[in-house]
Design a protein around this motif. Sequence first.
Motif, PDB file in Angstrom:
ATOM      1  N   VAL A 117      49.712  33.291  23.269  1.00  0.00           N
ATOM      2  CA  VAL A 117      50.829  33.868  22.534  1.00  0.00           C
ATOM      3  C   VAL A 117      50.978  33.123  21.211  1.00  0.00           C
ATOM      4  O   VAL A 117      50.614  31.942  21.114  1.00  0.00           O
ATOM      5  CB  VAL A 117      52.123  33.792  23.370  1.00  0.00           C
ATOM      6  CG1 VAL A 117      52.522  32.347  23.639  1.00  0.00           C
ATOM      7  CG2 VAL A 117      53.249  34.574  22.740  1.00  0.00           C
ATOM      8  N   GLN A 118      51.482  33.807  20.212  1.00  0.00           N
ATOM      9  CA  GLN A 118      51.721  33.163  18.918  1.00  0.00           C
ATOM     10  C   GLN A 118      53.002  32.333  18.971  1.00  0.00           C
ATOM     11  O   GLN A 118      53.910  32.616  19.768  1.00  0.00           O
ATOM     12  CB  GLN A 118      51.828  34.206  17.816  1.00  0.00           C
ATOM     13  CG  GLN A 118      50.505  34.856  17.455  1.00  0.00           C
ATOM     14  CD  GLN A 118      50.621  35.727  16.219  1.00  0.00           C
ATOM     15  OE1 GLN A 118      51.663  36.303  15.944  1.00  0.00           O
ATOM     16  NE2 GLN A 118      49.531  35.818  15.472  1.00  0.00           N
ATOM     17  N   GLY A 142      56.754  33.271  20.098  1.00  0.00           N
ATOM     18  CA  GLY A 142      56.719  34.314  21.110  1.00  0.00           C
ATOM     19  C   GLY A 142      57.282  33.866  22.446  1.00  0.00           C
ATOM     20  O   GLY A 142      57.791  32.743  22.584  1.00  0.00           O
ATOM     21  N   SER A 143      57.155  34.756  23.429  1.00  0.00           N
ATOM     22  CA  SER A 143      57.718  34.509  24.758  1.00  0.00           C
ATOM     23  C   SER A 143      56.705  34.836  25.849  1.00  0.00           C
ATOM     24  O   SER A 143      55.819  35.686  25.656  1.00  0.00           O
ATOM     25  CB  SER A 143      58.962  35.384  24.985  1.00  0.00           C
ATOM     26  OG  SER A 143      59.980  35.076  24.065  1.00  0.00           O
ATOM     27  N   LEU A 144      56.860  34.160  26.957  1.00  0.00           N
ATOM     28  CA  LEU A 144      56.112  34.458  28.175  1.00  0.00           C
ATOM     29  C   LEU A 144      57.037  34.232  29.359  1.00  0.00           C
ATOM     30  O   LEU A 144      57.953  33.393  29.290  1.00  0.00           O
ATOM     31  CB  LEU A 144      54.890  33.546  28.333  1.00  0.00           C
ATOM     32  CG  LEU A 144      53.654  33.818  27.475  1.00  0.00           C
ATOM     33  CD1 LEU A 144      52.647  32.690  27.660  1.00  0.00           C
ATOM     34  CD2 LEU A 144      53.029  35.153  27.810  1.00  0.00           C
ATOM     35  N   ASN A 168      60.867  31.065  25.876  1.00  0.00           N
ATOM     36  CA  ASN A 168      61.103  31.693  24.578  1.00  0.00           C
ATOM     37  C   ASN A 168      60.860  30.703  23.450  1.00  0.00           C
ATOM     38  O   ASN A 168      60.801  29.488  23.681  1.00  0.00           O
ATOM     39  CB  ASN A 168      62.545  32.209  24.505  1.00  0.00           C
ATOM     40  CG  ASN A 168      62.848  33.268  25.544  1.00  0.00           C
ATOM     41  OD1 ASN A 168      61.978  34.045  25.941  1.00  0.00           O
ATOM     42  ND2 ASN A 168      64.099  33.314  25.987  1.00  0.00           N
ATOM     43  N   VAL A 181      49.622  28.433  23.035  1.00  0.00           N
ATOM     44  CA  VAL A 181      50.459  28.894  21.927  1.00  0.00           C
ATOM     45  C   VAL A 181      49.742  28.587  20.622  1.00  0.00           C
ATOM     46  O   VAL A 181      49.474  27.424  20.309  1.00  0.00           O
ATOM     47  CB  VAL A 181      51.842  28.228  21.966  1.00  0.00           C
ATOM     48  CG1 VAL A 181      52.731  28.814  20.863  1.00  0.00           C
ATOM     49  CG2 VAL A 181      52.492  28.395  23.324  1.00  0.00           C
TER      50      VAL A 181
END
Length: 124
Positions: free
Chosen positions: A12-13, A16-18, A84, A122
Amino acid sequence: QVQLVESGGGLVQAGGSLRLSCAASGRTFSSYDMGWFRQAPGKEREFVSAISRRGENSEYADSVKGRFTSSRDNAKNTVYLQMNSLKPEDTAVYYCARRRVGFFARSKNSYDYWGQGTQVTVSS
């Protein structure tokens, strides 16, 4: 025997969120507090978050406080970690674990069962 299986990791950049999930086997899931740890290459495994058996209490490492949230669904034998505002320094393998009753939440030695981990990367 308890099995813990994490999922939800990925690339994810920054910003961003996961959401990570940890599914547990067995019928005693709701009797135990659970924890999340992470380990970056060349570093010690470190505490991220802990959540009480009914989910009413949680605690966080200072580095993730305000960005990460733990939750659990005991009907599904699953604990979650919502992440987040991710930063490159959050890159690590993330593990969930079951805490021994009465043991200190932030020590990895307090946990007796561990999942296999899920990679979170990330990019900046």
